[in-house]
Design a protein around this motif. Structure first.
Motif: not given
Length: 409
Positions: A305-330
C-alpha cells in the motif's frame, strides 16, 4: 573477472523532494491472475505467492479471479462506511491537533482497507495486535469514537488515564491489544497470545500488524521463529506503505525482495496482496484466518500500500519525498476503488455516497463535541494526579502510600 574489492551499498529512494515522482518500477499485474490455493495447502507449494500480488478489483472496479470473496451488499456497505468514517475521524483529529487540543496524531489515509477489511474478515473475538495506524479496526468493530477521542485528548474520561501517547488505544472488549511505542513488540505478543489460545483449545486466533521498516527489528524474527516452531494460530501482517517515517522501504530490505518472502525461511506460507483492494485484503485475511482456526498454523501477509500523508503530525514528508508522489501511486485509493465497484454492481450511487459522507462528518463532529466537553490538552477536567499510584498492585504497599502522602495527592 571479479574485482578483489568490496563495496558498501547505501539504498537510495528513486526520487527526492522537488523531483518528478516516478513509480514505473512498481509492476502491477492484472487483477485475478493469481491462483487461490486450498486453505490446507503445503506452504512449499505456494512459495511463488510471496512475490506475486493478489488483486481482485480490476481497473473498472469489477471483481475477477479465484480470490473474489463474493461479499454480500451488507458487508460491502459496512466496509465502505467504516473506511469513510475512519477517514473523517482522522481529518477531524488532525484539525484539533493543529489547534493545540492534543499533542500528536497519526492518520491512516490511503491505508483504510488494511485494517477495515481485516476486521470484517476476522471473528469479533479474535485478538488484534496493531501498530499505530490501524484505528480502522476499532471503527469497523463499532467501538465508540468518543472513547477513542478521550484517549487522544487524555481527558477526564480517558480509560487509560493519560498513560499512553495519543492514538495508542487499548480495548480488551473490542479485541484491540494495547499499542506500544516500542516497534515490533506486538508481533511477539500476538504469537504468545495465539500459542496460549491453542494450548487452551480456544477457537480464537490472533492477528498482528507491523510496518515494513519494523521488520528489521529483532522482535519480528523472534515472532516468526516461535510462530513456525509452535504452529501458532496467528495472522502476521506486514504493512508495506513504502515509508518508515522518513526512510523508504529499501532501508529495511525492500530493494532486494518482497517483505512477504521473509516468512519463507521459517516455513510459513507467505502471501503478498494489493493493500488498497478491499476485496483482496478481505479474501486473503479470511484464507489465513481459516488456516489458523483449523490448526494449520501461521500465515505472513504483506499488504502492499502507500502512506498518502505524513507519518504523523510531527512529520513533514516534503522533506524526503516529492510532494506529488501520492498522486502517482499506481494502486489508487481504497475508498474510491470500493465505491467504484459498488456503483458498478448496482449497489451504490454517487448521491448515496455524498449523503453518507455528510452523515459521517456529522457523526464525527458530534462525537468530538462530546469528547471535548470532558477536557482537552488545553483546558477542562483532568485525570486526578493521584491516579499515578493506582493499578500497579492489588493492594497498595506502604512505600507507595507514603509517596502519595508526600506528593499531597
Amino acid at each position: 573477472m571479479l574485482k578483489n574489492s568490496s563495496r558498501l551499498h547505501i539504498p537510495e529512494p528513486g526520487c527526492r523532494p522537488g523531483e518528478t515522482p516516478d513509480m514505473s518500477h512498481i509492476k502491477v499485474p492484472p487483477a485475478g491472475e493469481v491462483r487461490r490455493p486450498a486453505e490446507d495447502v503445503d506452504p512449499a507449494e505456494i512459495r511463488d505467492l510471496a512475490w506475486a500480488l493478489i488483486r481482485v478489483l480490476d481497473d473498472d472496479g469489477n471483481p475477477v479471479g479465484d480470490w473474489n470473496p463474493e461479499l454480500s451488499a451488507d458487508v460491502l456497505e459496512k466496509g465502505l462506511r467504516a473506511m469513510m468514517l475512519t477517514r473523517a475521524y482522522d481529518a477531524r483529529m488532525v484539525r484539533v491537533q493543529r489547534q493545540g487540543k492534543t499533542s500528536f496524531y497519526m492518520k491512516s489515509t490511503g491505508e483504510e482497507a488494511v485494517a477495515v477489511a481485516a476486521a470484517l474478515a476476522l471473528e469479533y473475538g479474535d485478538m488484534c495486535f496493531p501498530t499505530y495506524r490501524q484505528q480502522g479496526l476499532l471503527v469497523a468493530r463499532d467501538w465508540p469514537l468518543v472513547d477513542m477521542m478521550n484517549q487522544v485528548y487524555s481527558n477526564s474520561r480517558d480509560r487509560l488515564k493519560g498513560r499512553q501517547m495519543p492514538v495508542f488505544y487499548s480495548s480488551r472488549e473490542a479485541g484491540f491489544f494495547s499499542i506500544s511505542g516500542n516497534l515490533g513488540t506486538q508481533y511477539s505478543q500476538a504469537v504468545g497470545w495465539a500459542m496460549a489460545s491453542a494450548a487452551d483449545n480456544d477457537s480464537r486466533i490472533a492477528a498482528a500488524w507491523i510496518g515494513e521498516g519494523a521488520t528489521a527489528e529483532g522482535d519480528f524474527h523472534h515472532a516468526l521463529t516461535f510462530a513456525s516452531v509452535y504452529q501458532a494460530p496467528v495472522v502476521l501482517n506486514i504493512v508495506n506503505n513504502q515509508w518508515a517515517i522518513s526512510s523508504f522501504s529499501g532501508i529495511a530490505g525492500g530493494e532486494r525482495t518482497t517483505f512477504a518472502s521473509r516468512g519463507l525461511g521459517y516455513g510459513i506460507p507467505s502471501l503478498r496482496v494489493d493493500g488498497n483492494d478491499f476485496l483482496a485484503v478481505y479474501a486473503v485475511t479470511r484464507w489465513a484466518a481459516n488456516r489458523a482456526r483449523n490448526g494449520l498454523g501461521p500465515t505472513v501477509i504483506e499488504l502492499f500500500t502507500y502512506r498518502a500523508e505524513g507519518h504523523s503530525t510531527s512529520d513533514d514528508p516534503s522533506k524526503y519525498r516529492p510532494g506529488a508522489e501520492a498522486a502517482v501511486w499506481p494502486l489508487g485509493d481504497p475508498i474510491e476503488r470500493l465505491k467504484t465497484h459498488m456503483i458498478g454492481a448496482g449497489l451504490w450511487s454517487e448521491d448515496r455516497h455524498a449523503v453518507l459522507e455528510k452523515e459521517l462528518e456529522e457523526v464525527v463532529r458530534a462525537a468530538g463535541k462530546e469528547s471535548e466537553s470532558y477536557g482537552t490538552l488545553k483546558e477542562g477536567a483532568r485525570i486526578p494526579a493521584s491516579s499515578m499510584f493506582d493499578d500497579v498492585y492489588k493492594e497498595m504497599p506502604p512505600h507507595l502510600v507514603e509517596q502519595r502522602k508526600q506528593a499531597g495527592v
